[in-house]
Every structure is written in structure tokens, then in C-alpha cells.
Design a protein around this motif. Structure first.
Motif, PDB file in Angstrom:
ATOM      1  N   GLU A   1      84.770  54.350  89.831  1.00  0.00           N
ATOM      2  CA  GLU A   1      83.400  54.293  89.309  1.00  0.00           C
ATOM      3  C   GLU A   1      83.330  54.855  87.896  1.00  0.00           C
ATOM      4  O   GLU A   1      82.580  54.361  87.047  1.00  0.00           O
TER       5      GLU A   1
ATOM      6  N   ARG B   1      85.343  57.128  93.687  1.00  0.00           N
ATOM      7  CA  ARG B   1      84.647  57.909  92.648  1.00  0.00           C
ATOM      8  C   ARG B   1      85.368  57.780  91.315  1.00  0.00           C
ATOM      9  O   ARG B   1      84.729  57.645  90.261  1.00  0.00           O
TER      10      ARG B   1
ATOM     11  N   ARG C   1      87.464  57.936  99.373  1.00  0.00           N
ATOM     12  CA  ARG C   1      86.264  58.427  98.683  1.00  0.00           C
ATOM     13  C   ARG C   1      86.606  58.863  97.262  1.00  0.00           C
ATOM     14  O   ARG C   1      85.871  58.593  96.318  1.00  0.00           O
TER      15      ARG C   1
ATOM     16  N   GLU D   1      84.765  67.100  91.414  1.00  0.00           N
ATOM     17  CA  GLU D   1      83.428  67.268  90.845  1.00  0.00           C
ATOM     18  C   GLU D   1      83.369  68.509  89.949  1.00  0.00           C
ATOM     19  O   GLU D   1      82.705  68.503  88.914  1.00  0.00           O
TER      20      GLU D   1
END
Length: 393
Positions: free
Chosen positions: A140, A137, A133, A166
Motif C-alpha cells: 500500500e 501494508r 497483513r 507502524e
């Protein structure tokens, strides 16, 4: 729990081989663990007797988790370079449950040893594993693992979690930033790829008096970096093995001595290439060298002068620097650097006194997989000898 592989973040205990009270010796296997790749043994770091076990069979623990305690003598603690635990440490350690969380029945969370005094916290035993994951990310957003170097992870064994990531992105958005130029991004990518190899640097101070005296007799005058480039080319023509590249289990030797040189251009560095630098006398390549410097500054290099070089020369002395450790390009094994010249006292045995000489540091950074310090030192010494006789270049 030791780091059992680069991508291993945790392991499952499948068998306990000792019990509380057992006397054990150095490197004795104390338990077996299973990862997603293999079943392995965990051994004792020193002799002693088992006082506490914090793990259970068929449960999973992260890298860095405390598995148990040995009571060791003060002599063995010192002999094996172990840290004597502070009072109360043992009581603070708990065995994490199978879900990776500490028990909540009045017990404290597991405490991992950390290295103090760094700009960011760093776990002494941390896993470098990133979840799919996290990787998705980052892909991306066009980010690399190196971009997270300043993030202190809150996950198991210091792992950076998606929440840490994040939060990092949120802080970046709040900070002032400017768009990196295409040149800067290209340089950054090249350096990131270069740093995947073990690099080392050796250095040698060289007297430039002979080089500078020879330069005064030339028209046009070669720059100091061109002298270094020509000396490197001649040295590699005598033995090209140091410029070979390791590919798999083979050393790929160069087919020609094509040497590049670094030129600062806009927001980065370009590396024009002089082909067959070992076959062109110094004075014959001076005009071409000066032409390529100007074209590089204008970012108008011809295709035949880009790429494919086996080594680079950089003159960091132009910035007033006397010492640096330049990084070779990803496709190269070597980079030769030259520092700024300084007048220093040198002992003259014939005169029996110190005399002033112009001296500069030469540095040679290299891929340690291909070259060892001795071979790099011999190459650097040969380059220094050639600079001492510039009329032969």
C-alpha cells in the motif's frame, strides 16, 4: 528450533524421540516437527546426554526457541564450536506456550542469543517471514523488504511485527526527508533486483603505461574507460560464456557483444550502449562514445543506445577512487570497473631495479551462479593483456 525454510517462522512438535537422561550421538534425531510444508526431524548438534526438555508434543514454537539442553564435555563443546552457556542461562529459558507467549507463573521470558556491536540489534537465529497483513501494508505504501533493514523486530525470533512497522513509519514522519528523484528510484530498484543474486568480485592491478602512451598518438583521444570497454568486448568475442545469463537450468548466451558504460547523470547513472563493440576498432568508436557521454549527461539517449547490453564498464577512477565493487545490472552478469591510476614502483628484471609505472586496479563483479572465481580471473587477466597491447585494439 532451526530455520526450516525461508518462509517458515514456527513449527509444531509432533513427536519426542528422546527422554531426559538419554545418551545421544551427533546428528541423532531428537524430535519430529511439522511445518505448513512438511514433517521434518530436528537432530542433535553434538554428542551428550539430555538434561532438560522444554517442549511438549502438539505445541507450536517459533524459530530460535530453545527446545532443550544437552550436557556435553568441554572437549566436544570446543570441537563442535559451541558456546558454553553462562551461569544461570538454563534457568532463564522457558518453553513458550502454544500461543507463542511465555508462561507467567514466575518464569522469565525466553532469551534468544543476539549478535552484539551492530548498529541495530540482530537475532542470531531469526525468521525472514512477513505476514500477509505486513506485506499488504507495505504494498500500500510502495515499500520493499530492504526498506525495513534497519528495523529491530520484537516478534518471535526477531520477526518485525506490524506494531514495529507502524512505529518505524511514525519515526520516519518525524524526521527530515526529501523526495527521491525518478532517476534515484529507478537506480534503487535496479540495484535491489541485482542484489537478489549471489555477486562476487575479483581484482587485478594493471600497468597503464602502454595504454597512456598509445592514447597520446590518437586524435580524438579515447578515454581510459573506452580502452577497457574495447578490451572487454574483444575478450568476450573470444569466449562469450562468461556473459551468459542463468535462466532456470539454462545458460543463455549473448547473440551480440553489446557493451554499456556508466555515465553519471543528474541524481543517478545512465548506461549508454555500444552495439557490436567487438567488431569496431577502438579509434572508430571514439567519436560515438564521446557523443553518447554528452547525450547521457543531458538524459537524451537515443533508443538504439539503451538497454540490451551484456556487460557494463564503469570508470570509478574519475572520482579519485582506487578500489570499488560495482554491481552488475539485473539483466547482466558482468561489470568491469577501473580505478584511478597511481605511480607505483615496479621491479624491472632487465634493469635490476625498481622503476615508476602508472598502475590502476581493474575489478570484475559477476553473478556467481554463472561464473566462478577461476573463470572470472582468467577473463580479467585476458583484459589486462589486451590493455598491455593497445595498438591491437
Amino acid at each position: 528450533m532451526p530455520q526450516l525454510g525461508e518462509s517458515i517462522a514456527e513449527a509444531t512438535v509432533v513427536r519426542l524421540l528422546v527422554k531426559i537422561g538419554d545418551e545421544i550421538r551427533t546428528d541423532q534425531d531428537v524430535l519430529e516437527v511439522e511445518t505448513n510444508k512438511a514433517t521434518l526431524s530436528v537432530s542433535s548438534p553434538c554428542p551428550g546426554h539430555v538434561t532438560k526438555l522444554l517442549v511438549k508434543e502438539n505445541e507450536t514454537y517459533p524459530v530460535g526457541a530453545i527446545l532443550g539442553y544437552l550436557e556435553a564435555t568441554a572437549e566436544n563443546i570446543k570441537r563442535f564450536g559451541l558456546d558454553e552457556p553462562a551461569a544461570g542461562d538454563a534457568a532463564d529459558e522457558v518453553a513458550p506456550e502454544s500461543n507463542g507467549q511465555a508462561s507467567t507463573e514466575g518464569q522469565k521470558r525466553e532469551v534468544h542469543p543476539t549478535i552484539r556491536g551492530l548498529p541495530v540489534p540482530a537475532n542470531a537465529t531469526g525468521a525472514s517471514y512477513m505476514t500477509p497483513r505486513m506485506k499488504a501494508r507495505m504494498a500500500e505504501l510502495g515499500l520493499h523488504a530492504a526498506d525495513l533493514a534497519g528495523v529491530a523486530g520484537s516478534g518471535a525470533a526477531g520477526r518485525v511485527t506490524i506494531q514495529d512497522f507502524e512505529k518505524f513509519l511514525t519515526n520516519i514522519e518525524r524526521s527530515k526527508s526529501s523526495k527521491a528523484s525518478t532517476m534515484r528510484v529507478a537506480v534503487a530498484d535496479a540495484m535491489r533486483r541485482s542484489w537478489t543474486r549471489p555477486l562476487a568480485t575479483v581484482a587485478l592491478p594493471v600497468c597503464l603505461d602502454a595504454t597512456l602512451a598509445h592514447r597520446k598518438t590518437c586524435n580524438p583521444r579515447p578515454g581510459p574507460a573506452l580502452y577497457a570497454l574495447r578490451a572487454l568486448a574483444v575478450a568476450l568475442s573470444e569466449n562469450s560464456a562468461p556473459a551468459g545469463r542463468l535462466v532456470g537450468n539454462k545458460i543463455v548466451h549473448p547473440t551480440s557483444i553489446d557493451v554499456g558504460f556508466a555515465v553519471e547523470a543528474e541524481d543517478g547513472v545512465l548506461v549508454p550502449v555500444i552495439r557490436n563493440a567487438d567488431k569496431q576498432p577502438l579509434l572508430e568508436m571514439t567519436e560515438r562514445y564521446n557523443e553518447l557521454v554528452e547525450l547521457a549527461r543531458q538524459r537524451r539517449l537515443p533508443l538504439d543506445a539503451t538497454g540490451g547490453s551484456i556487460a557494463t564498464v564503469t570508470n570509478f577512477g574519475t572520482f579519485g577512487l582506487t578500489w570499488a565493487t560495482p554491481i552488475p545490472l539485473p539483466e547482466q552478469t558482468l561489470v568491469l570497473g577501473m580505478g584511478a591510476g597511481r605511480q607505483v614502483p615496479s621491479w624491472d628484471a632487465k634493469k635490476g631495479q625498481f622503476v615508476p609505472v602508472m598502475e590502476a586496479n581493474l575489478t570484475l563483479s559477476f553473478d556467481h551462479r554463472v561464473l566462478d572465481g577461476g573463470a572470472a580471473g582468467r577473463l580479467l587477466a585476458r583484459i589486462a593483456a589486451l590493455l598491455a597491447a593497445p595498438q591491437d585494439l
